[in-house]
Design a protein around this motif. Structure first.
Motif, PDB file in Angstrom:
ATOM      1  N   THR A 133     -14.633   9.002  -8.265  1.00 55.78           N
ATOM      2  CA  THR A 133     -14.627   8.483  -9.632  1.00 55.78           C
ATOM      3  C   THR A 133     -13.569   7.406  -9.796  1.00 55.78           C
ATOM      4  OG1 THR A 133     -15.373  10.612 -10.490  1.00 55.78           O
ATOM      5  CG2 THR A 133     -14.342   9.113 -12.069  1.00 55.78           C
ATOM      6  N   TYR A 134     -12.417   7.606  -9.152  1.00 52.70           N
ATOM      7  CA  TYR A 134     -11.300   6.676  -9.271  1.00 52.70           C
ATOM      8  C   TYR A 134     -10.889   6.141  -7.899  1.00 52.70           C
ATOM      9  CZ  TYR A 134     -10.527   8.189 -14.095  1.00 52.70           C
ATOM     10  OH  TYR A 134     -10.664   8.461 -15.429  1.00 52.70           O
ATOM     11  N   LEU A 135     -10.449   4.884  -7.900  1.00 52.23           N
ATOM     12  CA  LEU A 135      -9.817   4.247  -6.748  1.00 52.23           C
ATOM     13  C   LEU A 135      -8.443   3.775  -7.197  1.00 52.23           C
ATOM     14  CD1 LEU A 135     -12.807   1.920  -5.724  1.00 52.23           C
ATOM     15  CD2 LEU A 135     -12.388   4.263  -4.938  1.00 52.23           C
ATOM     16  N   PHE A 136      -7.467   3.864  -6.317  1.00 45.00           N
ATOM     17  CA  PHE A 136      -6.101   3.494  -6.673  1.00 45.00           C
ATOM     18  C   PHE A 136      -5.439   2.911  -5.431  1.00 45.00           C
ATOM     19  CE2 PHE A 136      -1.852   5.473  -8.413  1.00 45.00           C
ATOM     20  CZ  PHE A 136      -1.332   4.196  -8.566  1.00 45.00           C
ATOM     21  N   PHE A 137      -5.201   1.586  -5.437  1.00 45.48           N
ATOM     22  CA  PHE A 137      -4.677   0.901  -4.259  1.00 45.48           C
ATOM     23  C   PHE A 137      -3.426   0.104  -4.606  1.00 45.48           C
ATOM     24  CE2 PHE A 137      -9.444   0.700  -3.511  1.00 45.48           C
ATOM     25  CZ  PHE A 137      -9.464   1.845  -2.731  1.00 45.48           C
ATOM     26  N   GLU A 138      -2.649  -0.190  -3.554  1.00 42.17           N
ATOM     27  CA  GLU A 138      -1.428  -0.987  -3.693  1.00 42.17           C
ATOM     28  C   GLU A 138      -1.373  -2.022  -2.584  1.00 42.17           C
ATOM     29  OE1 GLU A 138       2.858  -1.502  -2.177  1.00 42.17           O
ATOM     30  OE2 GLU A 138       1.148  -0.491  -1.258  1.00 42.17           O
ATOM     31  N   ASN A 139      -0.845  -3.203  -2.928  1.00 39.21           N
ATOM     32  CA  ASN A 139      -0.725  -4.276  -1.950  1.00 39.21           C
ATOM     33  C   ASN A 139       0.392  -5.213  -2.388  1.00 39.21           C
ATOM     34  OD1 ASN A 139      -1.659  -6.729  -0.198  1.00 39.21           O
ATOM     35  ND2 ASN A 139      -2.996  -5.045   0.420  1.00 39.21           N
ATOM     36  N   VAL A 140       0.705  -6.200  -1.569  1.00 35.44           N
ATOM     37  CA  VAL A 140       1.749  -7.161  -1.920  1.00 35.44           C
ATOM     38  C   VAL A 140       1.283  -8.056  -3.060  1.00 35.44           C
ATOM     39  CG1 VAL A 140       2.793  -7.153   0.366  1.00 35.44           C
ATOM     40  CG2 VAL A 140       0.949  -8.769  -0.135  1.00 35.44           C
ATOM     41  N   ASP A 141       2.232  -8.664  -3.771  1.00 36.61           N
ATOM     42  CA  ASP A 141       1.864  -9.473  -4.929  1.00 36.61           C
ATOM     43  C   ASP A 141       1.129 -10.751  -4.545  1.00 36.61           C
ATOM     44  OD1 ASP A 141       4.249 -10.451  -3.800  1.00 36.61           O
ATOM     45  OD2 ASP A 141       4.929 -11.310  -5.686  1.00 36.61           O
ATOM     46  N   ARG A 142       1.361 -11.255  -3.344  1.00 30.83           N
ATOM     47  CA  ARG A 142       0.698 -12.497  -2.941  1.00 30.83           C
ATOM     48  C   ARG A 142      -0.788 -12.317  -2.658  1.00 30.83           C
ATOM     49  NH1 ARG A 142       3.746 -11.123   1.600  1.00 30.83           N
ATOM     50  NH2 ARG A 142       2.545 -10.703   3.488  1.00 30.83           N
ATOM     51  N   LEU A 143      -1.269 -11.088  -2.682  1.00 28.96           N
ATOM     52  CA  LEU A 143      -2.693 -10.834  -2.492  1.00 28.96           C
ATOM     53  C   LEU A 143      -3.528 -11.659  -3.462  1.00 28.96           C
ATOM     54  CD1 LEU A 143      -5.099  -9.158  -1.321  1.00 28.96           C
ATOM     55  CD2 LEU A 143      -4.619  -7.472  -3.103  1.00 28.96           C
TER      56      LEU A 143
END
Length: 429
Positions: A133-143
């Motif tokens: 139901t949910y996705l939750f991701f993290e990445n660098v700001d320059r993405l």
């Protein structure tokens, strides 16, 4: 759910949110979510560091959370059928090379070694019998701005691929220090929800969702500082890869936004925060608790000062071409009355460095930060990475996220998911 996973999820109840954690590192997502609420139950996790004999992150993860439901296997080789059904898929996926070179035949056709891992997320969602139901991701700001040749293309590919899998998506670039946390660490956070989910049905206008009612808006108060931009991401994923902003110099994506049915609404926001601020000085150990090896010998202080100072001089490259090299100065020592600079993976070790943190003690000595202090800057429990060398512990924290950010987003997701007790109170235990 199949019998293969019965032991793993035996303590999960109907009211819980089952979490699968990919690219788990030492468990930053898990710590943040479980700190937000006991409703978040991690039923499976995967951590694999390529080209590394000793799997430090996976070892630490297993020691802190147990071996049950943990995989230390290259995710490329893990069949989707081996991953338990979940309500939320989370992960801090690697941050480069998302271009679609040919086709999306499973994980094939992708340029680069690390960006290919985004397509493992795609593959796992696509092949899941019951998609999260949910996705939750993290990445660098320059993405949001990569690559330089097609600014925003990589993020457009991610948004388009999630749309094609049936998700609406919102994102926010968050600097943890702007919301009172002890480290200036700016990262892109992405939350996706199955299209038609109650969260979206009650969203109202897109700008209201981004700035007032959405997951990020309720977790991190902000105000709009630009007008809303709207555009569509058109074409197949191959066409997005080849054509998005092909001739454009300006990035299309601002630091906050929302996408539904390939329509993007994006706006630049500024934080609104009136709470307390945790500083570098407040998380430090007392001087008598710091091992001697973290103090900088007097004869080496000058080297540190030079590396951190401003410079401007002529250099000659291998071809004989002369050019002017210059760099600005950095604080020496680091200020104790504000949040720290961003921790990097090269934070460990005794060698003088421009980028490592250095603090001045009450007795006037200079020293580096200890592993416990680096953990505190990411809001991990003390000694969470104990068992690895000091150098590796610093590396692991340089790769980690600020768990306090995850905790606040987790609470907002929980509220949005409607997890309430019999008295209609939000469950936050």
């Amino acid at each position: 759910m199949g019998s293969l996973f019965e032991d793993i999820v035996s303590d999960v109840t109907e009211s819980d949110i089952r979490v699968v954690e990919l690219f788990a590192g030492v468990g930053g997502f898990r710590i943040g979510l479980e700190r937000a609420s006991a409703c978040f139950k991690t039923v499976w996790s995967n951590q694999w560091e390529p080209s590394t004999k000793r799997q430090d992150a996976s070892i630490i993860y297993s020691e802190r959370f147990g071996l049950e439901g943990h995989s230390n296997q290259d995710i490329n080789t893990v069949p989707t059928s081996s991953i338990p059904e979940c309500d939320m898929l989370v992960g801090g996926f690697p941050c480069q090379d998302y271009s679609v070179a040919t086709t999306l035949n499973r994980s094939g056709g992708i340029e680069g070694k690390k960006g290919v891992l985004w397509w493992q997320i795609y593959r796992i969602i696509e092949e899941s019998e019951h998609r999260p139901t949910y996705l939750f991701f993290e990445n660098v700001d320059r993405l949001l701005k990569s690559p330089a040749s097609q600014r925003g293309r990589d993020f457009a590919i991610i948004l388009a691929s999630l749309n094609d899998l049936g998700y609406d998506v919102e994102w926010r670039v968050i600097n943890a220090a702007e919301y009172g946390m002890p480290q200036r660490r700016r990262r892109t956070y992405i939350v996706g929800y199955k299209r038609g989910n109650y969260a979206i049905r009650k969203s109202g206008k897109e700008e209201d969702w981004i700035c007032q009612n959405g997951i990020f808006a309720r977790a991190f108060s902000s105000e709009a500082v630009t007008a809303m931009k709207s555009f569509e991401i058109k074409g197949t994923l191959d066409e997005v890869s080849a054509n998005f902003n092909k001739n454009g110099e300006k990035c299309e994506f601002e630091n906050a936004g929302f996408m539904s049915n390939r329509k993007v609404n994006t706006i630049k926001v500024s934080p609104l925060y009136n709470g307390p601020f945790l500083t570098l000085g407040e998380i430090l150990l007392s001087e008598d608790e710091v091992p001697e090896e973290f103090f900088i010998p007097e004869e080496e202080v000058e080297k540190w000062e030079y590396l951190k100072g401003s410079k401007s001089f002529m250099r000659t490259n291998a071809a004989g071409f002369q050019y002017k090299y210059s760099e600005g100065g950095m604080a020496f020592p680091d200020a104790l009355d504000k949040a720290s600079r961003t921790i990097i993976t090269g934070e460990g070790g005794k060698a003088p460095s421009r980028f490592k943190h250095v603090v001045k003690t009450p007795s006037g000595k200079y020293r580096r930060l200890t592993p416990i202090e680096l953990e505190r800057l990411n809001m991990f429990p003390d000694n969470h990475t104990e068992g690895s060398s000091d150098m590796r512990r610093a590396f692991l924290m340089g790769n980690a996220l600020v768990t306090g950010v995850v905790e606040k987003i987790g609470l907002s997701i929980l509220s949005n998911a409607g997890k309430f007790d019999d008295n209609n109170n939000l469950i936050v235990d």
